[in-house]
Write a protein that holds these residues in place. Structure first.
Motif, mmCIF file in Angstrom:
data_model
loop_
_atom_site.group_PDB
_atom_site.id
_atom_site.type_symbol
_atom_site.label_atom_id
_atom_site.label_comp_id
_atom_site.label_asym_id
_atom_site.label_seq_id
_atom_site.Cartn_x
_atom_site.Cartn_y
_atom_site.Cartn_z
ATOM 1 N N ARG A 197 31.102 41.313 30.938
ATOM 2 C CA ARG A 197 32.373 41.247 31.665
ATOM 3 C C ARG A 197 32.562 42.511 32.499
ATOM 4 O O ARG A 197 33.006 42.451 33.652
ATOM 5 C CB ARG A 197 33.538 41.068 30.691
ATOM 6 N N GLU A 198 32.229 43.661 31.926
ATOM 7 C CA GLU A 198 32.359 44.901 32.687
ATOM 8 C C GLU A 198 31.466 44.875 33.925
ATOM 9 O O GLU A 198 31.843 45.375 34.992
ATOM 10 C CB GLU A 198 32.032 46.117 31.821
ATOM 11 N N ALA A 199 30.274 44.296 33.812
ATOM 12 C CA ALA A 199 29.391 44.174 34.977
ATOM 13 C C ALA A 199 30.065 43.343 36.073
ATOM 14 O O ALA A 199 29.941 43.651 37.268
ATOM 15 C CB ALA A 199 28.055 43.546 34.578
ATOM 16 N N SER A 200 30.792 42.295 35.681
ATOM 17 C CA SER A 200 31.501 41.491 36.688
ATOM 18 C C SER A 200 32.627 42.300 37.330
ATOM 19 O O SER A 200 32.942 42.111 38.510
ATOM 20 C CB SER A 200 32.043 40.199 36.056
ATOM 21 N N HIS A 201 33.231 43.218 36.555
ATOM 22 C CA HIS A 201 34.262 44.090 37.129
ATOM 23 C C HIS A 201 33.648 45.047 38.156
ATOM 24 O O HIS A 201 34.295 45.371 39.167
ATOM 25 C CB HIS A 201 34.950 44.888 36.022
ATOM 26 N N LEU A 202 32.427 45.515 37.895
ATOM 27 C CA LEU A 202 31.737 46.347 38.880
ATOM 28 C C LEU A 202 31.554 45.578 40.189
ATOM 29 O O LEU A 202 31.818 46.103 41.285
ATOM 30 C CB LEU A 202 30.373 46.787 38.343
ATOM 31 N N ARG A 203 31.094 44.342 40.081
ATOM 32 C CA ARG A 203 30.920 43.523 41.285
ATOM 33 C C ARG A 203 32.251 43.320 42.011
ATOM 34 O O ARG A 203 32.322 43.366 43.241
ATOM 35 C CB ARG A 203 30.299 42.169 40.925
ATOM 36 N N LEU A 204 33.311 43.101 41.229
ATOM 37 C CA LEU A 204 34.629 42.879 41.812
ATOM 38 C C LEU A 204 35.110 44.108 42.573
ATOM 39 O O LEU A 204 35.603 44.004 43.705
ATOM 40 C CB LEU A 204 35.621 42.513 40.697
ATOM 41 N N TYR A 205 34.959 45.279 41.964
ATOM 42 C CA TYR A 205 35.431 46.501 42.626
ATOM 43 C C TYR A 205 34.573 46.865 43.835
ATOM 44 O O TYR A 205 35.081 47.416 44.824
ATOM 45 C CB TYR A 205 35.516 47.655 41.624
ATOM 46 N N ARG A 206 33.288 46.551 43.786
ATOM 47 C CA ARG A 206 32.453 46.778 44.966
ATOM 48 C C ARG A 206 32.933 45.908 46.134
ATOM 49 O O ARG A 206 32.928 46.343 47.284
ATOM 50 C CB ARG A 206 30.987 46.475 44.631
ATOM 51 N N VAL A 217 31.309 52.613 44.091
ATOM 52 C CA VAL A 217 31.272 51.859 42.832
ATOM 53 C C VAL A 217 29.815 51.484 42.575
ATOM 54 O O VAL A 217 29.187 50.830 43.405
ATOM 55 C CB VAL A 217 32.133 50.587 42.907
ATOM 56 N N PRO A 218 29.235 51.899 41.454
ATOM 57 C CA PRO A 218 27.826 51.580 41.190
ATOM 58 C C PRO A 218 27.609 50.084 41.013
ATOM 59 O O PRO A 218 28.490 49.369 40.523
ATOM 60 C CB PRO A 218 27.518 52.344 39.904
ATOM 61 N N ALA A 219 26.425 49.613 41.392
ATOM 62 C CA ALA A 219 26.087 48.195 41.245
ATOM 63 C C ALA A 219 25.404 47.955 39.911
ATOM 64 O O ALA A 219 24.550 48.746 39.486
ATOM 65 C CB ALA A 219 25.158 47.760 42.373
ATOM 66 N N PRO A 220 25.758 46.878 39.192
ATOM 67 C CA PRO A 220 25.037 46.542 37.960
ATOM 68 C C PRO A 220 23.636 46.044 38.301
ATOM 69 O O PRO A 220 23.402 45.509 39.387
ATOM 70 C CB PRO A 220 25.896 45.435 37.340
ATOM 71 N N ASP A 295 33.175 53.350 34.546
ATOM 72 C CA ASP A 295 33.784 52.734 33.358
ATOM 73 C C ASP A 295 34.844 51.702 33.733
ATOM 74 O O ASP A 295 36.024 52.009 33.869
ATOM 75 C CB ASP A 295 34.396 53.802 32.447
ATOM 76 N N PHE A 296 34.409 50.451 33.840
ATOM 77 C CA PHE A 296 35.287 49.359 34.272
ATOM 78 C C PHE A 296 35.597 48.395 33.137
ATOM 79 O O PHE A 296 35.762 47.197 33.353
ATOM 80 C CB PHE A 296 34.650 48.616 35.450
ATOM 81 N N GLY A 297 35.689 48.910 31.907
ATOM 82 C CA GLY A 297 36.027 48.049 30.784
ATOM 83 C C GLY A 297 37.490 47.638 30.793
ATOM 84 O O GLY A 297 37.829 46.482 30.516
ATOM 85 N N ALA A 298 38.381 48.585 31.117
ATOM 86 C CA ALA A 298 39.821 48.331 31.049
ATOM 87 C C ALA A 298 40.352 47.900 32.406
ATOM 88 O O ALA A 298 41.018 48.666 33.101
ATOM 89 C CB ALA A 298 40.553 49.573 30.555
ATOM 90 N N VAL A 299 40.049 46.681 32.794
ATOM 91 C CA VAL A 299 40.526 46.131 34.065
ATOM 92 C C VAL A 299 41.500 44.997 33.770
ATOM 93 O O VAL A 299 41.224 44.135 32.943
ATOM 94 C CB VAL A 299 39.349 45.636 34.929
#
Length: 452
Positions: A197-206, A217-220, A295-299
């Motif tokens: 789920r956090e990886a999907s948040h990375l994609r979302l923020y990118r 924002v780093p890419a997973p 750290d995109f766990g708490a989105v």
């Protein structure tokens, strides 16, 4: 799968030890809070310091819950909130044996063949996992976040203790009812255990910040992400602590603050999404003065109506429209609000929104003085007790957490910025319908799964 179960099945002894430590801490807090409310003298300040020290060495969610609760007005007595607001993980990282077991469990026995190099020592350690620097076979530098063993079991234990502590406090302090606060914290914290789920948040923020060049924002890394392993681009930068020790010019400090503001609030007002954990360990400063978000766990994904309510309340307070403010609280999710309670909350909201209403260059302390903040919160707390108390809506929690965390960062930076103009730039031509459509499309593209 057997290896995965082995590494994440915390033993009975470990479970019992954790339960007793957490139970002792919560019991101590509860007893002192109750005694204080009943007029019994106790050294709450000393116990708060002890609590902070113990939590800092306890890997897992109890520390994270304490950090979040410290930012919610009325959730904890002032002594505890002040100590826990400064809480950071200081437990040492786990050793190479753990790293090997975790990587075998997530990627199989030949996991090392996927990497050209992999650091034996962790470069960072936090409450739920630790980070290692590595290079893929093609030379691409990456960061690998490995979840500590047994975190799912620890999470449920700590949440039970947290619920117990909030329940005791609610018996002696009824101004702010915590039921929805606990539900929100429990859901968001459980989500933080899911690294896919956090990886999907990375994609979302990118996607959301693609046109904000001052934020990275780093890419997973596809194929190297599991529920307990997150591999992403390595992004170079300095910690905020080290940057603050340098002799930065006022312009450089302002630029960092503006980048932070846009990184947090463009997603809110354009997509209804917020990063709920803005403490300084979750971003670094690039060599060019830009920011790396980490750290995109708490989105938290807000309903479009809630975001509309945030802006409606701003406009109502700016225009002195009490009736519109009352309706805005309903859009926020306040279900037991009377006009009398709304009037009390308006005192808090005017202070909260003041930097955004002040069309001039100022720093946070000039517009939101911490000493004044304490007086405002005390006044609001007493007003809510007098009017029968109120239940905070769930969506309030992460918005409040982010605002306070960012305010602290701006204060540390000593930034002098026209916050009003930044805010108006982001919110001009706002439409609930447009945000809803934009949010839906962004979540689809980033493959963010609905909250369970």
């Amino acid at each position: 799968m057997a290896r995965e179960r082995d590494i994440d099945r915390t033993g009975f002894v470990d479970n019992m030890q954790r339960m007793f430590r957490a139970s002792s801490m919560v019991g101590g807090v509860a007893a002192r809070v109750a005694g204080h409310k009943l007029g019994l003298r106790s050294n709450t300040g000393s116990h708060a310091e002890e609590l902070r020290a113990v939590l800092g060495n306890l890997k897992g969610p109890m520390m994270k819950a304490a950090q979040l609760l410290s930012t919610i007005p009325g959730a904890l007595p002032e002594d505890y909130a002040e100590e826990l607001a400064h809480l950071q993980a200081n437990a040492p990282p786990m050793g190479w044996s753990f790293v090997q077991r975790r990587m075998r469990a997530e990627l199989g026995p030949e996991w090392e063949s996927r990497f050209r190099s992999f650091s034996h020592e962790a470069v960072a350690a936090a409450s739920l996992g630790q980070v290692h620097c590595a290079a893929l076979a093609d030379g691409r530098e990456v960061a690998c976040k490995l979840q500590y063993p047994g975190m799912a079991g620890a999470m449920e234990q700590d949440l039970r203790q947290l619920k117990r502590g909030l329940g005791v406090f609610s018996l002696v302090g009824n101004a702010i009812r915590q039921d929805e606060v606990y539900t929100e914290l429990a859901e968001r914290m459980r989500e933080e255990l899911d690294y896919t789920r956090e990886a999907s948040h990375l994609r979302l923020y990118r996607l959301m910040l693609a046109d904000v060049p001052e934020v990275t924002v780093p890419a997973p890394v596809t194929g190297l992400v599991t529920g307990r392993l997150l591999t992403m681009d390595w992004v170079g930068g300095c910690s905020m602590k080290s940057v603050l020790e340098e002799q930065l010019s006022q312009e450089e400090r302002n630029a960092i603050a503006v980048a932070l503001f846009r990184a947090w609030y463009k997603p809110v007002y354009h997509y209804g999404v917020i990063h709920g954990d803005p403490h300084m360990g979750n971003f670094t400063v690039r060599p060019d003065g830009g920011l790396n978000l980490l750290d995109f766990g708490a989105v938290r994904i807000f309903s479009p109506r809630f975001v509309g309510g945030v802006l409606s309340l701003f406009a109502a307070l700016r225009d002195g429209d009490e009736e519109r403010a009352y309706e805005a609280y309903h859009d926020w999710g306040f279900r037991d609000i009377s006009r009398e309670r709304a009037a009390v909350l308006n005192d808090w909201a005017r202070f909260f929104y003041r930097p955004l209403m002040t069309d001039e260059i100022c720093n946070v302390e000039e517009s939101n003085n911490p000493q004044e903040a304490r007086k405002v919160l005390e006044h609001v707390y007493e007003g809510l007790k007098r009017t029968g108390g109120i239940t905070l809506p769930r969506e309030f929690v992460m918005l409040d957490r982010s605002a306070i965390g960012l305010g602290s960062a701006f204060l540390r930076l000593g930034a002098r910025v026209n916050w009003h103009r930044l805010f108006m730039e982001l919110t001009q031509d706002f439409s609930v319908e447009v945000l809803a459509a934009r949010q839906k499309e962004a979540l689809r593209k980033a493959q963010v799964q609905p909250a369970r």
